[in-house]
Write a protein that holds these residues in place. Sequence first.
Motif, PDB file in Angstrom:
ATOM      1  N   ASP A 157       7.724   9.231   3.395  1.00  0.00           N
ATOM      2  CA  ASP A 157       7.736   8.004   4.164  1.00  0.00           C
ATOM      3  C   ASP A 157       6.455   7.845   4.969  1.00  0.00           C
ATOM      4  O   ASP A 157       5.694   8.793   5.149  1.00  0.00           O
ATOM      5  CB  ASP A 157       8.951   7.960   5.107  1.00  0.00           C
ATOM      6  CG  ASP A 157       9.240   9.278   5.773  1.00  0.00           C
ATOM      7  OD1 ASP A 157      10.349   9.821   5.576  1.00  0.00           O
ATOM      8  OD2 ASP A 157       8.356   9.773   6.494  1.00  0.00           O
TER       9      ASP A 157
ATOM     10  N   HIS B 202       5.289   6.154   8.706  1.00  0.00           N
ATOM     11  CA  HIS B 202       5.709   5.631   9.998  1.00  0.00           C
ATOM     12  C   HIS B 202       4.482   5.066  10.695  1.00  0.00           C
ATOM     13  O   HIS B 202       3.343   5.369  10.328  1.00  0.00           O
ATOM     14  CB  HIS B 202       6.266   6.756  10.881  1.00  0.00           C
ATOM     15  CG  HIS B 202       7.491   7.408  10.343  1.00  0.00           C
ATOM     16  ND1 HIS B 202       8.636   7.569  11.089  1.00  0.00           N
ATOM     17  CD2 HIS B 202       7.761   7.958   9.132  1.00  0.00           C
ATOM     18  CE1 HIS B 202       9.540   8.188  10.352  1.00  0.00           C
ATOM     19  NE2 HIS B 202       9.045   8.438   9.172  1.00  0.00           N
ATOM     20  N   ARG B 203       4.722   4.265  11.734  1.00  0.00           N
ATOM     21  CA  ARG B 203       3.612   3.821  12.557  1.00  0.00           C
ATOM     22  C   ARG B 203       4.070   3.694  14.008  1.00  0.00           C
ATOM     23  O   ARG B 203       5.251   3.498  14.281  1.00  0.00           O
ATOM     24  CB  ARG B 203       3.044   2.482  12.079  1.00  0.00           C
ATOM     25  CG  ARG B 203       3.952   1.272  12.277  1.00  0.00           C
ATOM     26  CD  ARG B 203       3.319   0.031  11.674  1.00  0.00           C
ATOM     27  NE  ARG B 203       4.192  -1.129  11.817  1.00  0.00           N
ATOM     28  CZ  ARG B 203       3.961  -2.312  11.242  1.00  0.00           C
ATOM     29  NH1 ARG B 203       2.868  -2.482  10.491  1.00  0.00           N
ATOM     30  NH2 ARG B 203       4.793  -3.312  11.414  1.00  0.00           N
ATOM     31  N   GLN B 204       3.121   3.843  14.892  1.00  0.00           N
ATOM     32  CA  GLN B 204       3.407   3.672  16.315  1.00  0.00           C
ATOM     33  C   GLN B 204       2.304   2.843  16.939  1.00  0.00           C
ATOM     34  O   GLN B 204       1.138   3.283  16.980  1.00  0.00           O
ATOM     35  CB  GLN B 204       3.532   5.021  17.031  1.00  0.00           C
ATOM     36  CG  GLN B 204       3.977   4.879  18.473  1.00  0.00           C
ATOM     37  CD  GLN B 204       4.463   6.183  19.065  1.00  0.00           C
ATOM     38  OE1 GLN B 204       4.166   7.271  18.575  1.00  0.00           O
ATOM     39  NE2 GLN B 204       5.244   6.093  20.124  1.00  0.00           N
TER      40      GLN B 204
ATOM     41  N   ARG C   3       7.895   4.560  17.632  1.00  0.00           N
ATOM     42  CA  ARG C   3       7.535   4.797  16.240  1.00  0.00           C
ATOM     43  C   ARG C   3       8.586   4.178  15.343  1.00  0.00           C
ATOM     44  O   ARG C   3       9.781   4.252  15.618  1.00  0.00           O
ATOM     45  CB  ARG C   3       7.426   6.297  15.965  1.00  0.00           C
ATOM     46  CG  ARG C   3       6.920   6.629  14.573  1.00  0.00           C
ATOM     47  CD  ARG C   3       6.804   8.119  14.346  1.00  0.00           C
ATOM     48  NE  ARG C   3       5.765   8.740  15.159  1.00  0.00           N
ATOM     49  CZ  ARG C   3       5.253   9.939  14.892  1.00  0.00           C
ATOM     50  NH1 ARG C   3       5.689  10.616  13.854  1.00  0.00           N
ATOM     51  NH2 ARG C   3       4.335  10.449  15.672  1.00  0.00           N
ATOM     52  N   GLU C   4       8.137   3.567  14.235  1.00  0.00           N
ATOM     53  CA  GLU C   4       9.055   2.945  13.287  1.00  0.00           C
ATOM     54  C   GLU C   4       8.674   3.327  11.860  1.00  0.00           C
ATOM     55  O   GLU C   4       7.503   3.577  11.560  1.00  0.00           O
ATOM     56  CB  GLU C   4       9.029   1.416  13.429  1.00  0.00           C
ATOM     57  CG  GLU C   4       7.683   0.774  13.136  1.00  0.00           C
ATOM     58  CD  GLU C   4       7.716  -0.735  13.238  1.00  0.00           C
ATOM     59  OE1 GLU C   4       8.802  -1.322  13.417  1.00  0.00           O
ATOM     60  OE2 GLU C   4       6.627  -1.349  13.126  1.00  0.00           O
ATOM     61  N   VAL C   5       9.676   3.347  11.003  1.00  0.00           N
ATOM     62  CA  VAL C   5       9.443   3.581   9.586  1.00  0.00           C
ATOM     63  C   VAL C   5       8.994   2.272   8.961  1.00  0.00           C
ATOM     64  O   VAL C   5       9.661   1.252   9.112  1.00  0.00           O
ATOM     65  CB  VAL C   5      10.717   4.077   8.877  1.00  0.00           C
ATOM     66  CG1 VAL C   5      10.455   4.251   7.387  1.00  0.00           C
ATOM     67  CG2 VAL C   5      11.194   5.380   9.496  1.00  0.00           C
TER      68      VAL C   5
ATOM     69  N   SER D 218       9.371   3.886   2.752  1.00  0.00           N
ATOM     70  CA  SER D 218       9.835   5.208   2.316  1.00  0.00           C
ATOM     71  C   SER D 218      10.158   5.163   0.829  1.00  0.00           C
ATOM     72  O   SER D 218      10.370   4.095   0.247  1.00  0.00           O
ATOM     73  CB  SER D 218      11.053   5.658   3.126  1.00  0.00           C
ATOM     74  OG  SER D 218      12.139   4.780   2.903  1.00  0.00           O
TER      75      SER D 218
ATOM     76  N   GLU E 180      10.110  -1.946   5.724  1.00  0.00           N
ATOM     77  CA  GLU E 180      10.469  -2.665   6.936  1.00  0.00           C
ATOM     78  C   GLU E 180      10.175  -4.145   6.683  1.00  0.00           C
ATOM     79  O   GLU E 180       9.223  -4.492   5.978  1.00  0.00           O
ATOM     80  CB  GLU E 180       9.654  -2.107   8.099  1.00  0.00           C
ATOM     81  CG  GLU E 180      10.149  -2.500   9.470  1.00  0.00           C
ATOM     82  CD  GLU E 180       9.533  -3.790   9.954  1.00  0.00           C
ATOM     83  OE1 GLU E 180      10.198  -4.524  10.699  1.00  0.00           O
ATOM     84  OE2 GLU E 180       8.376  -4.073   9.564  1.00  0.00           O
TER      85      GLU E 180
ATOM     86  N   TYR F 177      -0.779   5.397  12.055  1.00  0.00           N
ATOM     87  CA  TYR F 177       0.117   5.580  10.924  1.00  0.00           C
ATOM     88  C   TYR F 177       0.265   7.070  10.594  1.00  0.00           C
ATOM     89  O   TYR F 177      -0.735   7.791  10.537  1.00  0.00           O
ATOM     90  CB  TYR F 177      -0.408   4.827   9.703  1.00  0.00           C
ATOM     91  CG  TYR F 177      -0.200   3.338   9.797  1.00  0.00           C
ATOM     92  CD1 TYR F 177      -0.943   2.572  10.690  1.00  0.00           C
ATOM     93  CD2 TYR F 177       0.770   2.692   9.039  1.00  0.00           C
ATOM     94  CE1 TYR F 177      -0.745   1.199  10.804  1.00  0.00           C
ATOM     95  CE2 TYR F 177       0.980   1.325   9.146  1.00  0.00           C
ATOM     96  CZ  TYR F 177       0.219   0.588  10.036  1.00  0.00           C
ATOM     97  OH  TYR F 177       0.431  -0.771  10.156  1.00  0.00           O
TER      98      TYR F 177
ATOM     99  N   TRP G  58       4.509  16.719   8.235  1.00  0.00           N
ATOM    100  CA  TRP G  58       3.990  15.519   8.873  1.00  0.00           C
ATOM    101  C   TRP G  58       2.464  15.539   8.849  1.00  0.00           C
ATOM    102  O   TRP G  58       1.848  16.604   8.986  1.00  0.00           O
ATOM    103  CB  TRP G  58       4.447  15.420  10.329  1.00  0.00           C
ATOM    104  CG  TRP G  58       5.905  15.109  10.465  1.00  0.00           C
ATOM    105  CD1 TRP G  58       6.911  15.980  10.761  1.00  0.00           C
ATOM    106  CD2 TRP G  58       6.523  13.833  10.308  1.00  0.00           C
ATOM    107  NE1 TRP G  58       8.114  15.321  10.789  1.00  0.00           N
ATOM    108  CE2 TRP G  58       7.912  13.993  10.513  1.00  0.00           C
ATOM    109  CE3 TRP G  58       6.049  12.544  10.013  1.00  0.00           C
ATOM    110  CZ2 TRP G  58       8.824  12.941  10.438  1.00  0.00           C
ATOM    111  CZ3 TRP G  58       6.956  11.496   9.935  1.00  0.00           C
ATOM    112  CH2 TRP G  58       8.318  11.705  10.151  1.00  0.00           C
TER     113      TRP G  58
END
Length: 120
Positions: free
Chosen positions: A35, A37-39, A45-47, A50, A60, A93, A110
């Motif tokens: 996956d 993610h980004r913040q 942080r959100e996915v 994936s 998303e 990201y 990660w």
Amino acid sequence: QVRLVESGGGWVQPGGSLRLSCAASGSISMFLDMDWHRQAPGKQREVVASMTSTGDTYYEDSVKGRFTISKDNTKTTMYLQMDNLKPDDTAVYYCGATGYGRTVGSVKLWGQGTSVMVTT
């Protein structure tokens, strides 16, 4: 040492494209689930995308039709192609993956994060 190494972030104007890469180093022979993610500054942080081991994908809502997640098992590298970028896509990201290697088994990994800035 097993880890993920990200690359490909940077600055781009709205409407532009970037491709993020995430490569496994060490004793990993394949990715299972993975996956991105980004913040963004001041946000959780959100996915954003994936992919399961069977190839099912999730995006998303705000990135559907613009971002594409993919992988190359031969090189144990995953990608996030980002097209028609918008200022709201500005964020750090992170890639994440469940990797498998004969000597390490299944392990969650990660990346270190790569910054994407979309602005004029």
